[in-house]
Write a protein that holds these residues in place. Structure first.
Motif, mmCIF file in Angstrom:
data_model
loop_
_atom_site.group_PDB
_atom_site.id
_atom_site.type_symbol
_atom_site.label_atom_id
_atom_site.label_comp_id
_atom_site.label_asym_id
_atom_site.label_seq_id
_atom_site.Cartn_x
_atom_site.Cartn_y
_atom_site.Cartn_z
ATOM 1 N N ALA A 244 69.893 4.937 -41.229
ATOM 2 C CA ALA A 244 68.960 5.198 -42.327
ATOM 3 C C ALA A 244 68.951 4.035 -43.315
ATOM 4 O O ALA A 244 67.883 3.616 -43.793
ATOM 5 C CB ALA A 244 69.337 6.496 -43.040
ATOM 6 N N GLU A 245 70.121 3.497 -43.642
ATOM 7 C CA GLU A 245 70.215 2.392 -44.586
ATOM 8 C C GLU A 245 69.491 1.154 -44.055
ATOM 9 O O GLU A 245 68.698 0.529 -44.771
ATOM 10 C CB GLU A 245 71.676 2.043 -44.858
ATOM 11 C CG GLU A 245 71.853 0.894 -45.846
ATOM 12 C CD GLU A 245 73.300 0.471 -46.022
ATOM 13 O OE1 GLU A 245 73.652 0.004 -47.116
ATOM 14 O OE2 GLU A 245 74.084 0.614 -45.047
ATOM 15 N N ALA A 246 69.752 0.810 -42.797
ATOM 16 C CA ALA A 246 69.117 -0.379 -42.206
ATOM 17 C C ALA A 246 67.608 -0.217 -42.130
ATOM 18 O O ALA A 246 66.848 -1.127 -42.497
ATOM 19 C CB ALA A 246 69.701 -0.635 -40.817
ATOM 20 N N ALA A 247 67.157 0.951 -41.652
ATOM 21 C CA ALA A 247 65.711 1.179 -41.525
ATOM 22 C C ALA A 247 65.022 1.130 -42.883
ATOM 23 O O ALA A 247 63.950 0.533 -43.031
ATOM 24 C CB ALA A 247 65.463 2.538 -40.864
ATOM 25 N N ASP A 248 65.634 1.750 -43.896
ATOM 26 C CA ASP A 248 65.048 1.743 -45.229
ATOM 27 C C ASP A 248 64.917 0.313 -45.766
ATOM 28 O O ASP A 248 63.879 -0.065 -46.322
ATOM 29 C CB ASP A 248 65.910 2.574 -46.179
ATOM 30 C CG ASP A 248 65.351 2.609 -47.590
ATOM 31 O OD1 ASP A 248 64.222 3.102 -47.779
ATOM 32 O OD2 ASP A 248 66.028 2.125 -48.507
ATOM 33 N N MET A 249 65.945 -0.492 -45.578
ATOM 34 C CA MET A 249 65.922 -1.867 -46.068
ATOM 35 C C MET A 249 64.856 -2.701 -45.360
ATOM 36 O O MET A 249 64.060 -3.406 -46.000
ATOM 37 C CB MET A 249 67.297 -2.525 -45.869
ATOM 38 C CG MET A 249 68.368 -1.999 -46.793
ATOM 39 S SD MET A 249 68.045 -2.459 -48.532
ATOM 40 C CE MET A 249 69.514 -1.798 -49.315
ATOM 41 N N PHE A 250 64.812 -2.623 -44.043
ATOM 42 C CA PHE A 250 63.889 -3.469 -43.285
ATOM 43 C C PHE A 250 62.426 -3.052 -43.479
ATOM 44 O O PHE A 250 61.543 -3.900 -43.627
ATOM 45 C CB PHE A 250 64.250 -3.450 -41.801
ATOM 46 C CG PHE A 250 65.513 -4.197 -41.477
ATOM 47 C CD1 PHE A 250 65.686 -5.506 -41.895
ATOM 48 C CD2 PHE A 250 66.534 -3.582 -40.772
ATOM 49 C CE1 PHE A 250 66.851 -6.199 -41.608
ATOM 50 C CE2 PHE A 250 67.698 -4.271 -40.471
ATOM 51 C CZ PHE A 250 67.869 -5.577 -40.891
ATOM 52 N N TYR A 251 62.169 -1.748 -43.502
ATOM 53 C CA TYR A 251 60.789 -1.298 -43.706
ATOM 54 C C TYR A 251 60.338 -1.531 -45.143
ATOM 55 O O TYR A 251 59.181 -1.884 -45.384
ATOM 56 C CB TYR A 251 60.642 0.185 -43.346
ATOM 57 C CG TYR A 251 60.357 0.396 -41.886
ATOM 58 C CD1 TYR A 251 59.136 -0.007 -41.329
ATOM 59 C CD2 TYR A 251 61.295 0.982 -41.039
ATOM 60 C CE1 TYR A 251 58.870 0.172 -39.990
ATOM 61 C CE2 TYR A 251 61.032 1.156 -39.684
ATOM 62 C CZ TYR A 251 59.824 0.748 -39.170
ATOM 63 O OH TYR A 251 59.564 0.914 -37.843
ATOM 64 N N ARG A 252 61.256 -1.355 -46.097
ATOM 65 C CA ARG A 252 60.899 -1.622 -47.491
ATOM 66 C C ARG A 252 60.580 -3.104 -47.684
ATOM 67 O O ARG A 252 59.628 -3.463 -48.378
ATOM 68 C CB ARG A 252 62.049 -1.219 -48.412
ATOM 69 C CG ARG A 252 61.631 -1.127 -49.890
ATOM 70 C CD ARG A 252 62.807 -1.014 -50.821
ATOM 71 N NE ARG A 252 63.847 -0.114 -50.338
ATOM 72 C CZ ARG A 252 65.072 -0.055 -50.856
ATOM 73 N NH1 ARG A 252 65.395 -0.859 -51.855
ATOM 74 N NH2 ARG A 252 65.969 0.770 -50.377
ATOM 75 N N LYS A 253 61.370 -3.959 -47.038
ATOM 76 C CA LYS A 253 61.119 -5.391 -47.156
ATOM 77 C C LYS A 253 59.741 -5.749 -46.609
ATOM 78 O O LYS A 253 59.003 -6.532 -47.225
ATOM 79 C CB LYS A 253 62.193 -6.177 -46.404
ATOM 80 C CG LYS A 253 61.988 -7.684 -46.498
ATOM 81 C CD LYS A 253 63.077 -8.449 -45.785
ATOM 82 C CE LYS A 253 62.846 -9.949 -45.914
ATOM 83 N NZ LYS A 253 63.904 -10.735 -45.237
ATOM 84 N N ARG A 254 59.383 -5.194 -45.462
ATOM 85 C CA ARG A 254 58.068 -5.486 -44.884
ATOM 86 C C ARG A 254 56.942 -5.070 -45.821
ATOM 87 O O ARG A 254 55.966 -5.785 -46.015
ATOM 88 C CB ARG A 254 57.923 -4.774 -43.533
ATOM 89 C CG ARG A 254 58.771 -5.363 -42.426
ATOM 90 C CD ARG A 254 58.660 -4.571 -41.156
ATOM 91 N NE ARG A 254 57.326 -4.660 -40.561
ATOM 92 C CZ ARG A 254 56.943 -3.961 -39.496
ATOM 93 N NH1 ARG A 254 57.795 -3.120 -38.918
ATOM 94 N NH2 ARG A 254 55.729 -4.090 -39.007
ATOM 95 N N ARG A 255 57.080 -3.908 -46.422
ATOM 96 C CA ARG A 255 56.045 -3.421 -47.343
ATOM 97 C C ARG A 255 55.975 -4.304 -48.592
ATOM 98 O O ARG A 255 54.876 -4.613 -49.079
ATOM 99 C CB ARG A 255 56.342 -1.966 -47.711
ATOM 100 C CG ARG A 255 55.291 -1.296 -48.562
ATOM 101 C CD ARG A 255 53.918 -1.320 -47.926
ATOM 102 N NE ARG A 255 53.848 -0.539 -46.702
ATOM 103 C CZ ARG A 255 52.889 -0.678 -45.794
ATOM 104 N NH1 ARG A 255 51.938 -1.592 -45.963
ATOM 105 N NH2 ARG A 255 52.871 0.062 -44.703
#
Length: 267
Positions: A244-255
């Motif tokens: 969850a932490e990794a996905a949140d960071m990577f998707y937030r960065k893309r946005r």
């Protein structure tokens, strides 16, 4: 919508997290050298072909969970905002996206702990179900966080991204830095990103080894009923928390990067 300063602050926090994830000890860096040399000496056309095969491998793995999530789930994550489509999600404030992803992760960690504890009760009889069920939960969580940030998880590009997130969390030493670089620059032109495919192949091996080791440790501890319940709950919860932490960071960065680009175009 957010100010540029707010987006920049969020991006700085993500960069700090990425740096912490990518830092390796000296002896770990030494273990990486043989793979980096192989990457350097491998002809470009061979690297490209191997890279395509690796992407197809990820695509194949992800197809098994293709129907776990769909865009209709968005309504549950944004009930208070009456959001019904990905297009509407893409225009939401970043703070709302973060809140939805955090709430989702909190709920899934509870379910993961419960599932891990239940497999600990049955010992060998239920252990064989634990790894595939946990893997399904991880993929579904990644898909749902993608939806929280307005990305369609069933598109091929997103399926590969999701599998790479899964690989990032499971990989160790050699593969982690390579995958981190790919995920951090995922929306850039692929020709501008050097693919260290030999290291990436080693990363895939590490994913397999990670699940193998996880299975072995659970098998050992679940021989003792009470210990198996506690260890199964803790292990599965930690696994979901990392995903969850990794996905949140990577998707937030893309946005964030997309919105900063829009601001530049507007200016």
């Amino acid at each position: 919508m957010e100010t540029v300063n707010y987006l920049q602050d969020e991006l700085t926090a993500i960069h700090k997290w990425e740096k912490d994830q990518g830092d390796l000890w000296f002896w770990e860096k030494l273990s990486r050298l043989p793979f980096k040399l192989l990457d350097k000496w491998t002809p470009a056309f061979i690297q490209t072909k191997i890279g395509q095969l690796l992407d197809e491998m990820g695509n194949y793995i992800q197809n098994g969970g293709k129907l776990l999530s769909n865009a209709s789930s968005i309504k549950k994550y944004y009930q208070h905002l009456s959001v019904h489509s990905l297009e509407e999600v893409q225009n939401l404030p970043l703070a709302e996206m973060k809140k939805a992803a955090a709430k989702l992760a909190k709920n899934r960690k509870k379910w993961a702990a419960l599932q891990g504890a239940s497999t600990g009760v049955g010992g060998f009889l239920t252990l064989s179900l634990d790894i595939p069920v946990l893997l399904s939960m991880q993929i579904k969580l990644l898909q749902d966080i993608a939806l929280c940030y307005g990305y369609e998880p069933n598109e091929k590009k997103e399926r590969i991204f999701i599998v790479k997130c899964l690989q990032f969390v499971s990989a160790d030493v050699v593969g982690k830095k390579t995958i981190l670089n790919q995920l951090s620059n995922y929306d850039c032109n692929s020709e501008q990103i050097k693919r260290e495919v030999i290291s990436e192949m080693q990363g895939w091996r590490e994913v397999v080894y990670a699940y193998r080791d996880s299975f072995g440790w659970k098998k050992l501890f679940q021989m003792v009923p009470v210990v198996g319940i506690v260890f199964g709950a803790f292990s599965n919860r930690s696994s979901i928390e990392s995903i969850a932490e990794a996905a949140d960071m990577f998707y937030r960065k893309r946005r964030i990067v997309e919105r900063l680009k829009m601001e530049q175009v507007t200016d």
